[in-house]
Design a protein around this motif. Structure first.
Motif, PDB file in Angstrom:
ATOM      1  N   PRO A 176       0.821  -1.213   0.000  1.00 16.63           N
ATOM      2  CA  PRO A 176       0.000   0.000   0.000  1.00 16.63           C
ATOM      3  C   PRO A 176       0.855   1.263   0.000  1.00 16.63           C
ATOM      4  N   ILE A 177       0.276   2.358  -0.480  1.00 16.89           N
ATOM      5  CA  ILE A 177       1.002   3.614  -0.655  1.00 16.89           C
ATOM      6  C   ILE A 177       0.207   4.759  -0.046  1.00 16.89           C
ATOM      7  N   LEU A 178       0.920   5.702   0.551  1.00 18.91           N
ATOM      8  CA  LEU A 178       0.297   6.956   0.982  1.00 18.91           C
ATOM      9  C   LEU A 178       1.297   8.103   0.846  1.00 18.91           C
ATOM     10  N   ARG A 179       0.806   9.320   1.062  1.00 12.37           N
ATOM     11  CA  ARG A 179       1.669  10.489   0.975  1.00 12.37           C
ATOM     12  C   ARG A 179       2.616  10.494   2.167  1.00 12.37           C
ATOM     13  N   ALA A 180       3.904  10.668   1.912  1.00 13.29           N
ATOM     14  CA  ALA A 180       4.910  10.594   2.976  1.00 13.29           C
ATOM     15  C   ALA A 180       4.607  11.561   4.111  1.00 13.29           C
ATOM     16  N   GLY A 181       4.163  12.778   3.782  1.00 16.53           N
ATOM     17  CA  GLY A 181       3.902  13.788   4.795  1.00 16.53           C
ATOM     18  C   GLY A 181       2.779  13.451   5.747  1.00 16.53           C
TER      19      GLY A 181
ATOM     20  N   GLN B 146       5.256  10.108  -2.304  1.00 12.75           N
ATOM     21  CA  GLN B 146       4.507   8.957  -1.802  1.00 12.75           C
ATOM     22  C   GLN B 146       5.490   7.906  -1.272  1.00 12.75           C
ATOM     23  N   ILE B 147       5.023   7.103  -0.335  1.00 12.55           N
ATOM     24  CA  ILE B 147       5.853   6.019   0.202  1.00 12.55           C
ATOM     25  C   ILE B 147       4.996   4.780   0.431  1.00 12.55           C
ATOM     26  N   VAL B 148       5.657   3.635   0.494  1.00  8.34           N
ATOM     27  CA  VAL B 148       4.994   2.402   0.916  1.00  8.34           C
ATOM     28  C   VAL B 148       4.793   2.465   2.423  1.00  8.34           C
ATOM     29  N   HIS B 149       3.568   2.208   2.877  1.00  8.97           N
ATOM     30  CA  HIS B 149       3.252   2.257   4.310  1.00  8.97           C
ATOM     31  C   HIS B 149       2.033   1.388   4.580  1.00  8.97           C
ATOM     32  N   GLU B 150       2.033   0.722   5.708  1.00  8.49           N
ATOM     33  CA  GLU B 150       0.951  -0.213   6.031  1.00  8.49           C
ATOM     34  C   GLU B 150      -0.407   0.477   6.144  1.00  8.49           C
ATOM     35  N   ASN B 151      -0.414   1.765   6.414  1.00 10.17           N
ATOM     36  CA  ASN B 151      -1.678   2.498   6.523  1.00 10.17           C
ATOM     37  C   ASN B 151      -2.126   3.113   5.199  1.00 10.17           C
ATOM     38  N   GLY B 152      -1.409   2.827   4.136  1.00  2.40           N
ATOM     39  CA  GLY B 152      -1.728   3.418   2.844  1.00  2.40           C
ATOM     40  C   GLY B 152      -2.893   2.745   2.151  1.00  2.40           C
ATOM     41  N   GLN B 153      -3.189   3.229   0.945  1.00  8.62           N
ATOM     42  CA  GLN B 153      -4.259   2.664   0.137  1.00  8.62           C
ATOM     43  C   GLN B 153      -3.750   1.471  -0.662  1.00  8.62           C
TER      44      GLN B 153
END
Length: 250
Positions: A115-120, A131-138
């Motif tokens: 999943p990906i979300l905005r780093a900020g 954008q970064i890979v993060h467990e809370n992303g879409q």
């Protein structure tokens, strides 16, 4: 095939749509007053002036970053714009890209679902759009296939076919970087994000050229395929000269 004075190439045209091969760094739409007259939109208005004067329109269906080259689908009528728009929403338009990446992947084929979300949103970031890979992303789904491995200036690189199955911002570039193979010339997801800030602050320099290897990100919209109840349409655009030269001049 018709080369236009704005430097894009018309690959296919009917009474209701056309497909162009957009070069980098041609911008799709004007975003600032100084962009007026210099974008793909302006070139299309010039090219389709007869259609526009007779009730036609210009609807750009798929948008590319200015540094990404390749296929852009354009509807010339409201009915075709509705058809293509619905196809996009229903994921009936399939896209494939070609990318030059750093390193030789250990895999031949890779399915990436991170999943990906905005780093900020989760950390301090000086770059709003990053954008970064993060467990809370879409949820995000990309597929990659190695097409060629080669050396450039004694270093390993690869030509990779990249297929997005979701529509997250920068997802192919983020997923490739996450797997240790950033796109050549990528100022945001490459080997050093400070290069992006340096270009914003001081423009292109010889030092940046030596670090990035290419003045733009080596990402090319290679294939488009539309499959809906009205039929199937498909188009392809050859690898652009700058990416081809990078491989040949190894």
């Amino acid at each position: 095939m018709q080369r236009h004075r704005f430097d894009f190439t018309v690959l296919d045209e009917t009474d209701t749509y056309l497909v162009v091969d957009k070069p980098a760094p041609l911008q799709i739409h004007p975003s600032k007053p100084r962009d007026a007259g210099l974008t793909l939109w302006d070139g299309l208005r010039h090219l389709l002036c007869f259609e526009l004067s007779n009730g036609g329109q210009i609807s750009i269906i798929n948008r590319l970053d200015r540094e990404t080259s390749g296929l852009v689908l354009v509807a010339k009528t409201s009915a075709t714009a509705r058809r293509f728009g619905k196809a996009m929403l229903r994921r009936q338009i399939h896209k494939s890209y070609l990318a030059l990446v750093h390193g030789w992947p250990a895999w031949e084929d890779l399915t990436e679902m991170s999943p990906i979300l905005r780093a900020g949103d989760v950390q301090d970031s000086p770059i709003y759009v990053k954008q970064i890979v993060h467990e809370n992303g879409q949820a995000c789904h990309s597929e990659f296939r190695v097409r060629q491995r080669f050396e450039h200036r004694g270093e390993p690189f690869a030509l990779v076919e990249a297929t997005p199955h979701s529509g997250r911002m920068h997802q192919l570039r983020v997923h490739l970087s996450h797997n240790g193979h950033p796109v050549v010339g990528d100022k945001l997801y490459g080997t050093d994000e400070t290069l992006y800030l340096a270009i914003v602050g001081q423009g292109w320099t010889a030092e940046l050229a030596s670090k990035l290897l290419m003045p733009r990100q080596a990402l090319h919209s290679h294939q488009l395929k539309l499959e809906d109840e009205y039929g199937t349409l498909s188009w392809s655009a050859p690898l652009p000269q700058d990416m081809s030269d990078f491989i040949i001049q190894g």
